[in-house]
Design a protein around this motif. Structure first.
Motif, PDB file in Angstrom:
ATOM      1  N   VAL A  73       0.811   0.184 -14.987  1.00  0.00           N
ATOM      2  CA  VAL A  73       0.210   1.612 -14.907  1.00  0.00           C
ATOM      3  C   VAL A  73      -1.302   1.497 -15.371  1.00  0.00           C
ATOM      4  CG1 VAL A  73       0.356   3.938 -15.616  1.00  0.00           C
ATOM      5  CG2 VAL A  73       2.366   2.726 -15.161  1.00  0.00           C
ATOM      6  N   ASP A  74      -1.436   0.919 -16.801  1.00  0.00           N
ATOM      7  CA  ASP A  74      -2.654   0.823 -17.314  1.00  0.00           C
ATOM      8  C   ASP A  74      -3.589   0.161 -16.477  1.00  0.00           C
ATOM      9  OD1 ASP A  74      -4.553   1.267 -19.670  1.00  0.00           O
ATOM     10  OD2 ASP A  74      -4.514  -0.999 -19.582  1.00  0.00           O
ATOM     11  N   PHE A  75      -3.158  -0.952 -15.802  1.00  0.00           N
ATOM     12  CA  PHE A  75      -4.303  -1.795 -15.144  1.00  0.00           C
ATOM     13  C   PHE A  75      -4.413  -0.978 -13.562  1.00  0.00           C
ATOM     14  CE2 PHE A  75      -4.675  -4.664 -11.544  1.00  0.00           C
ATOM     15  CZ  PHE A  75      -5.856  -5.470 -12.004  1.00  0.00           C
ATOM     16  N   ARG A  76      -3.424  -0.488 -13.224  1.00  0.00           N
ATOM     17  CA  ARG A  76      -3.820   0.381 -12.120  1.00  0.00           C
ATOM     18  C   ARG A  76      -4.518   1.864 -12.437  1.00  0.00           C
ATOM     19  NH1 ARG A  76      -5.524   2.129  -8.224  1.00  0.00           N
ATOM     20  NH2 ARG A  76      -4.412   2.729  -6.153  1.00  0.00           N
ATOM     21  N   LEU A  91       3.010   4.044  -7.642  1.00  0.00           N
ATOM     22  CA  LEU A  91       1.952   3.543  -8.729  1.00  0.00           C
ATOM     23  C   LEU A  91       0.654   4.336  -9.007  1.00  0.00           C
ATOM     24  CD1 LEU A  91       1.758   1.553 -11.034  1.00  0.00           C
ATOM     25  CD2 LEU A  91       0.720  -0.110  -9.401  1.00  0.00           C
ATOM     26  N   LYS A  92       0.109   4.734  -7.675  1.00  0.00           N
ATOM     27  CA  LYS A  92      -1.129   5.439  -7.870  1.00  0.00           C
ATOM     28  C   LYS A  92      -0.957   6.540  -8.568  1.00  0.00           C
ATOM     29  CE  LYS A  92      -5.303   6.903  -5.469  1.00  0.00           C
ATOM     30  NZ  LYS A  92      -5.936   6.743  -4.043  1.00  0.00           N
ATOM     31  N   ASP A 150       0.853  -1.076   0.157  1.00  0.00           N
ATOM     32  CA  ASP A 150       0.015   0.081   0.069  1.00  0.00           C
ATOM     33  C   ASP A 150       0.820   1.243  -0.006  1.00  0.00           C
ATOM     34  OD1 ASP A 150      -2.723   1.121   0.171  1.00  0.00           O
ATOM     35  OD2 ASP A 150      -2.361   1.774   2.077  1.00  0.00           O
ATOM     36  N   VAL A 151       1.881   1.189   0.877  1.00  0.00           N
ATOM     37  CA  VAL A 151       2.934   2.216   0.621  1.00  0.00           C
ATOM     38  C   VAL A 151       3.467   2.583  -0.590  1.00  0.00           C
ATOM     39  CG1 VAL A 151       5.069   3.125   1.702  1.00  0.00           C
ATOM     40  CG2 VAL A 151       3.297   2.116   3.251  1.00  0.00           C
ATOM     41  N   LEU A 152       4.002   1.719  -1.163  1.00  0.00           N
ATOM     42  CA  LEU A 152       4.363   1.572  -2.743  1.00  0.00           C
ATOM     43  C   LEU A 152       3.509   2.260  -3.657  1.00  0.00           C
ATOM     44  CD1 LEU A 152       6.534  -1.717  -2.839  1.00  0.00           C
ATOM     45  CD2 LEU A 152       7.276   0.729  -2.512  1.00  0.00           C
TER      46      LEU A 152
END
Length: 251
Positions: A188-191, A52-53, A45-47
């Protein structure tokens, strides 16, 4: 704050999180490793929040919707290769034939999968992976497991990461930098596709994700036949075919 600084601070926070003793929680029988899983969940979650988010949000904001859809189609077409093989391994010959037609149509008329020509002609997207194949063969899922980077799994699905990698066409790209770039863009696309569903998460984030994952995997392994007396209270689930969150009861 620069990207490097964000990464550095995110990793530091993740390490500190892993060093903290997880408080006692009511243990779910299907999640005997909950203490460990919560620490890895916190690490992931931190990463996600620091790397990523934010990248996914920028990607979604600056990428035209049509381009975004084409990129998602491209990765869906790559995924169809593994889907076809797993349908064959499960004895679903008709579905495997449909997958093959999808690959041919979308790889040619669809320009390497950027456009989905197959679905309008009735060749729908299937969702199969090696974890589902093992489930179809009678292999027990085992306890819930959260892996660093890869996220929620069960033991059966965790083991399946390796054979799934062999069924991924990206694995066979000779240029290592290009391979990493393709995988990074896919992540990135999936996220980015998950952003709209985050508001659906209620209560304990860890429990919500765990229950959604376990329910969805059970649904997929059993091809939609799930005997669940609590289905009316089931949380929404993420669906690959539509790239979005949906009510599990809609199936």
């Amino acid at each position: 704050m620069t990207l490097l600084q964000r990464i550095r601070s995110g990793l530091l926070a993740a390490v500190l999180t892993l060093l903290v003793v997880t408080p006692a929680v009511a243990q779910d029988p299907a999640d005997p490793w909950e203490g460990f899983n919560r620490k890895v969940h916190a690490f992931n979650d931190v990463l996600d929040r620091n790397i990523l988010k934010p990248v996914a949000q920028a990607y979604q904001e600056h990428t035209p919707e049509r381009v975004n859809k084409s990129i998602s189609n491209f990765y869906s077409n790559l995924n169809d290769v593994g889907v076809m093989v797993n349908n064959l391994l499960q004895g679903k010959v008709v579905d495997a034939g449909s997958d093959l037609v999808r690959i041919i149509l979308n790889s040619t008329l669809g320009v390497a999968g950027l456009f989905d020509f197959a679905t309008p002609f009735g060749f729908v997207k299937h969702e199969e992976d090696f974890g589902q194949t093992l489930g179809a063969w009678g292999v027990n899922p085992g306890p819930y497991l959260v892996l660093p980077i890869f996220g929620p799994r069960n033991v059966r699905d965790g083991i399946s990461i390796i054979p799934d990698a062999f069924l991924d066409p990206v694995t066979y790209m000779e240029d290592r930098e290009s391979q990493l770039a393709v995988r990074a863009l896919g992540a990135v696309d999936f996220r980015a596709g998950l952003l709209s569903g985050e508001e659906l998460i209620i209560g304990d984030r860890y429990v919500f994700i765990r229950d959604s994952y376990m329910q969805r995997r059970d649904y997929l392994v059993n091809d939609g036949v799930v005997d669940d007396p609590f289905l009316d209270r089931a949380p929404p689930v993420w669906r690959e075919s539509t790239m979005g969150w949906c009510d599990s009861r809609a199936d």
